[in-house]
Design a protein around this motif. Structure first.
Motif, mmCIF file in Angstrom:
data_model
loop_
_atom_site.group_PDB
_atom_site.id
_atom_site.type_symbol
_atom_site.label_atom_id
_atom_site.label_comp_id
_atom_site.label_asym_id
_atom_site.label_seq_id
_atom_site.Cartn_x
_atom_site.Cartn_y
_atom_site.Cartn_z
ATOM 1 N N ARG A 180 0.844 -1.205 0.000
ATOM 2 C CA ARG A 180 0.000 0.000 0.000
ATOM 3 C C ARG A 180 0.875 1.249 0.000
ATOM 4 N N THR A 181 0.333 2.336 -0.465
ATOM 5 C CA THR A 181 1.031 3.611 -0.459
ATOM 6 C C THR A 181 1.275 4.042 0.984
ATOM 7 N N TYR A 220 -1.601 -0.551 11.313
ATOM 8 C CA TYR A 220 -2.828 -0.101 10.645
ATOM 9 C C TYR A 220 -3.804 -1.264 10.604
ATOM 10 N N PRO A 236 -9.050 1.194 3.087
ATOM 11 C CA PRO A 236 -7.887 1.852 2.487
ATOM 12 C C PRO A 236 -6.985 2.449 3.566
ATOM 13 N N ILE A 237 -5.698 2.453 3.311
ATOM 14 C CA ILE A 237 -4.741 2.950 4.308
ATOM 15 C C ILE A 237 -5.004 4.399 4.683
ATOM 16 N N GLU A 238 -5.537 5.178 3.779
ATOM 17 C CA GLU A 238 -5.820 6.589 4.065
ATOM 18 C C GLU A 238 -6.852 6.762 5.180
ATOM 19 N N THR A 239 -7.716 5.787 5.358
ATOM 20 C CA THR A 239 -8.754 5.886 6.395
ATOM 21 C C THR A 239 -8.655 4.783 7.442
ATOM 22 N N PRO A 259 1.574 6.378 4.088
ATOM 23 C CA PRO A 259 1.111 7.698 4.518
ATOM 24 C C PRO A 259 2.301 8.623 4.784
ATOM 25 N N ASP A 260 2.103 9.914 4.543
ATOM 26 C CA ASP A 260 3.181 10.906 4.705
ATOM 27 C C ASP A 260 3.753 10.929 6.112
ATOM 28 N N ASP A 261 2.889 10.846 7.132
ATOM 29 C CA ASP A 261 3.412 10.929 8.501
ATOM 30 C C ASP A 261 4.292 9.727 8.824
ATOM 31 N N ASN A 302 -5.535 10.539 14.185
ATOM 32 C CA ASN A 302 -5.652 10.434 12.734
ATOM 33 C C ASN A 302 -4.258 10.230 12.168
ATOM 34 N N GLY A 303 -3.839 9.006 12.103
ATOM 35 C CA GLY A 303 -2.517 8.688 11.582
ATOM 36 C C GLY A 303 -1.560 8.258 12.669
#
Length: 194
Positions: free
Chosen positions: A18-19, A104, A112-115, A21-23, A133-134
């Motif tokens: 998975r992509t 996660y 999805p990893i974003e959520t 996350p920025d953090d 959140n993250g």
């Protein structure tokens, strides 16, 4: 042959491709930079969090997957297989100072990893969702628990401190209403912050 990007390699090994996350990317770069520079006093270490490397699974998760020592027979196998499924539904990326696994939660529904919420598997064998959140916010929560008392614990400590204080000063209770706004001496139960 060009070297493999460590971020892509990490995302493949720990997040199932998975992509990232920025953090998480920023925190990993911080840990890697500090390790390369020989620094041992860093934000993540102070928070008690270490990101996994080399495709390693958290020690606590690996121990359950290979079979818990406190179980035998079918129960031991059932726990190991259930944890194997949980690994597939999760993306474990770190461990905290208590050896709890952090990752996660993608669930069987493939969130999805974003959520995806962050989860923790603790040494008592329980999964829980971490607030935030993250991963960065979850780490702040983990770090803050180390120095913060829970409300009930604070209340109990205050009762004990006030009881000892009031008994030592021989204050008599007349049975009337107590005006708490005039009593502000508060026992010291935590270190003061400036």
């Amino acid at each position: 042959m060009s070297p493999i990007d460590p971020i892509i390699q990490y995302a493949t090994q720990q997040l199932g491709g998975r992509t990232m996350p920025d953090d998480l990317r920023r925190l990993l770069n911080l840990q890697w930079r500090d390790a390369a520079g020989g620094r041992s006093d860093n934000l993540l270490k102070d928070a008690g969090v270490t990101f996994l490397d080399g495709g390693r699974m958290p020690r606590l998760i690996a121990a359950v997957c290979t079979g818990r020592d406190d179980l035998e027979g079918a129960a031991r196998l059932a726990y190991a297989q259930a944890m194997g499924d949980m690994v597939r539904y999760s993306g474990f990326v770190a461990e905290d100072a208590a050896s709890d696994a952090i990752g996660y939660w993608f669930s069987p529904d493939r969130i999805p990893i974003e959520t995806a919420p962050l989860l923790r598997f603790d040494t008592d064998g329980n999964f829980s969702i971490l607030p935030g959140n993250g991963i960065a916010e979850a780490i702040l929560v983990i770090a803050s628990r180390e120095c913060s008392l829970l409300p009930q614990a604070t209340y109990q400590q205050l009762i004990q401190a006030y009881s000892a204080d009031l008994l030592a000063t021989s204050v008599s209770d007349t049975g009337g209403s107590v005006n708490i706004m005039t009593i502000h001496r508060g026992p010291k139960i935590c270190p003061e912050t400036d």
